[in-house]
Motif scaffolding. Structure first.
Motif, PDB file in Angstrom:
ATOM      1  N   THR A  40       6.845 -13.062 -41.284  1.00 44.24           N
ATOM      2  CA  THR A  40       8.039 -12.557 -41.962  1.00 44.24           C
ATOM      3  C   THR A  40       7.659 -11.765 -43.207  1.00 44.24           C
ATOM      4  N   SER A  97       9.152  -8.012 -43.344  1.00 45.43           N
ATOM      5  CA  SER A  97      10.060  -7.633 -44.430  1.00 45.43           C
ATOM      6  C   SER A  97       9.432  -6.591 -45.345  1.00 45.43           C
ATOM      7  N   LEU A 148      14.360 -15.312 -35.831  1.00 45.50           N
ATOM      8  CA  LEU A 148      15.484 -16.065 -36.362  1.00 45.50           C
ATOM      9  C   LEU A 148      15.689 -17.344 -35.552  1.00 45.50           C
ATOM     10  N   TYR A 184      17.124 -19.884 -40.639  1.00 48.84           N
ATOM     11  CA  TYR A 184      15.949 -19.314 -41.291  1.00 48.84           C
ATOM     12  C   TYR A 184      15.102 -18.577 -40.251  1.00 48.84           C
ATOM     13  N   TRP A 204       8.159 -18.271 -39.900  1.00 46.41           N
ATOM     14  CA  TRP A 204       7.308 -17.392 -40.700  1.00 46.41           C
ATOM     15  C   TRP A 204       6.169 -16.743 -39.933  1.00 46.41           C
ATOM     16  N   ALA A 246       9.945 -21.946 -42.235  1.00 52.07           N
ATOM     17  CA  ALA A 246      10.238 -20.676 -42.904  1.00 52.07           C
ATOM     18  C   ALA A 246       9.441 -20.543 -44.193  1.00 52.07           C
ATOM     19  N   GLU A 270      12.329 -14.135 -46.458  1.00 53.42           N
ATOM     20  CA  GLU A 270      13.779 -14.041 -46.626  1.00 53.42           C
ATOM     21  C   GLU A 270      14.148 -13.157 -47.811  1.00 53.42           C
ATOM     22  N   GLU A 271      13.410 -13.276 -48.903  1.00 54.21           N
ATOM     23  CA  GLU A 271      13.719 -12.478 -50.098  1.00 54.21           C
ATOM     24  C   GLU A 271      13.583 -10.983 -49.818  1.00 54.21           C
ATOM     25  N   TYR A 295      13.544  -9.510 -46.833  1.00 54.23           N
ATOM     26  CA  TYR A 295      14.551  -9.121 -45.842  1.00 54.23           C
ATOM     27  C   TYR A 295      15.872  -8.794 -46.535  1.00 54.23           C
ATOM     28  N   ILE A 349      21.761 -14.026 -45.364  1.00 53.27           N
ATOM     29  CA  ILE A 349      20.452 -14.559 -45.768  1.00 53.27           C
ATOM     30  C   ILE A 349      20.544 -15.220 -47.133  1.00 53.27           C
ATOM     31  N   MET A 398      19.865 -19.110 -48.151  1.00 49.73           N
ATOM     32  CA  MET A 398      18.816 -19.513 -49.082  1.00 49.73           C
ATOM     33  C   MET A 398      19.319 -20.543 -50.088  1.00 49.73           C
TER      34      MET A 398
END
Length: 483
Positions: free
Chosen positions: A112, A116, A143, A154, A157, A170, A175-176, A178, A205, A209
């Protein structure tokens, strides 16, 4: 990302559909107004709309030359020779369009982190095809959608390049990036339908989080309903792409974490990716793994989420930006400026993914870049100049062209490898550092460094390209409304 603890069972989870449970309650009008009044735009590029090109200012390179260098680097890493140069690979299509992944070539997996990063690079450089293809692959394969998996909602990863899992847990840095890339896409290209409603996807997302329910379950887990349960193999995944690194064991930058499969059933509890009390991103959302990763702290992004994110969470992200700025100061060694891979929320170093006590290692490379970009975009914390000065001065004493890629926090080298990715991230420190010979030496060294190729082109290459973009003023807050 270097994160062995995520492999504890290859898990991390969430038993109920967080999507419904995680919908935050609407903020009251009064709280929304209060949060808006608390937002301070600072004195950086967000307010001025001026992004400095340090290669032009300090090295005399023309804007046309720096732009051409960035475009050529993108073409090499995304569309160059498949065996030696690129990390981006298209793999056909589905109902949502083209599918593509970014691979860690040496480890032969998809992370990820890299997906991202690739999306962020693509939206910054206006490469919509590549952006959408990477997002499509992420949503299709990474996902977690199985209701019995505690990490539902989540992104797993690490995956094999065929879309099967290497982990079911994850990592918050993915995530950040993305979320931030999707917000920029909404403002650059507008929102489309389905998975290309970028604003809605980013909001989902961020809500996850912070509001992911706390759920306990026992592995093995699936990524999608109908998948076979994921069971970590007895031996690490082989890669046909890292023979030279295997022959010189211990020199790989960003290696897969040590192999510690757990066979005994063990319940795992997964919750939010942020620690509410400290307003900080967690190392992982598994509640039994403590602390945070300083390189996951992205106050430059949090400031935008305090403006663009779900209204009920905006005050939290403004608080997180301030908390991260203080955290950078607490974790940086007072003599060297080096910070740990992992730390408790009070700044106390924790053991790294390989069990080493509080060392500066692969994840740590990014921390100087994070606070320096924050300085460039927002200019709210004068301490960031001293942080960059301290770290660049220490590395300069080691030799800008030869410093090691891992250290104890007080400056003892733990390797003899000089990494392009670490050089690139350290060079971004020049956005915050005092102008002068030391910061110029980092700019010059990065400019003179070839684009990474071969086995180590993934992490080094991604950091190389994004750092060039930062320093050339081509990594910006994308918001058509502010033009």
């Amino acid at each position: 990302m270097s994160r062995a603890f995520i492999l504890l069972g290859g898990v991390i989870a969430i038993i109920v559909a967080w999507a419904g449970a995680a919908q935050a309650q609407p903020a009251t009008a009064a709280s929304a107004v209060g949060a808006a009044q608390a937002v301070d735009d600072g004195a950086g590029a967000y307010r001025t709309q001026r992004y400095r090109n340090l290669f032009a200012e300090r090295l005399g390179r023309s804007p046309q030359e720096t732009h051409a260098r960035i475009e050529n680097t993108f073409q090499q890493l995304f569309h160059g020779d498949g065996q030696e140069q690129r990390v981006y690979f298209e793999t056909g299509a589905n109902a949502n369009g083209t599918l593509a992944y970014i691979t860690d070539w040496a480890n032969n997996d998809v992370r990820t982190e890299g997906m991202s990063y690739g999306m962020m690079i693509a939206v910054q450089l206006d490469k919509k095809r590549e952006f959408d293809a990477l997002w499509n692959w992420s949503k299709t394969y990474m996902l977690t959608t199985d209701p019995a998996n505690p990490s539902r909602g989540y992104f797993a990863w690490s995956m094999n390049t065929d879309g099967t899992p290497r982990a079911t847990g994850a990592a918050p840095d993915g995530e950040e990036y993305y979320a931030m890339a999707l917000y920029f896409a909404a403002r650059r290209w507008g929102n489309g339908k389905g998975i290309y409603d970028y604003q809605r996807e980013a909001d989902t997302i961020l809500r996850g989080m912070r509001h992911h329910p706390v759920v306990t379950a026992t592995p093995p887990f699936r990524i999608h309903p109908g998948d076979a349960p994921f069971v970590e193999p007895d031996a690490p995944w082989p890669s046909p792409n890292n023979r030279r690194e295997q022959a010189a064991a211990g020199t790989a930058g960003k290696p897969w974490p040590p192999h510690r499969p757990r066979r005994a059933p063990r319940a795992v509890t997964v919750g939010p990716m942020v620690d509410e009390a400290h307003a900080m991103v967690r190392f992982v959302p598994e509640t039994f793994i403590p602390g945070t990763d300083p390189s996951y702290h992205l106050p430059a992004f949090y400031e935008l989420w305090a403006r663009w994110g779900p209204r009920e969470d905006r005050a939290f992200w403004a608080r997180a930006a301030a908390a991260s700025r203080d955290f950078f100061v607490r974790t940086a060694d007072p003599a060297t400026g080096l910070g740990p891979d992992r730390a408790d929320f009070d700044g106390t170093p924790l053991k790294s993914w390989d069990g080493s006590p509080g060392i500066f290692a692969y994840d740590s490379w990014r921390t100087i870049s994070n606070w320096s970009v924050d300085r460039s975009w927002w200019n709210k914390d004068p301490r960031q100049q001293a942080l960059s000065d301290r770290l660049q001065r220490f590395l300069a004493t080691q030799g800008v062209d030869r410093f090691a890629d891992r250290y104890t926090l007080d400056g003892k080298p733990l390797s003899d490898r000089h990494s392009t990715g670490m050089l690139a991230a350290a060079a971004v420190g020049s956005l915050a550092a005092t102008p002068g010979q030391v910061s110029d030496d980092f700019l010059r060294a990065l400019w003179d460094t070839p684009v990474p190729s071969g086995e180590q082109r993934y992490f080094d290459g991604m950091l190389h390209l994004m750092s060039m973009m930062h320093l050339a003023g081509e990594f910006r807050v994308l918001d058509a409304a502010r033009k």
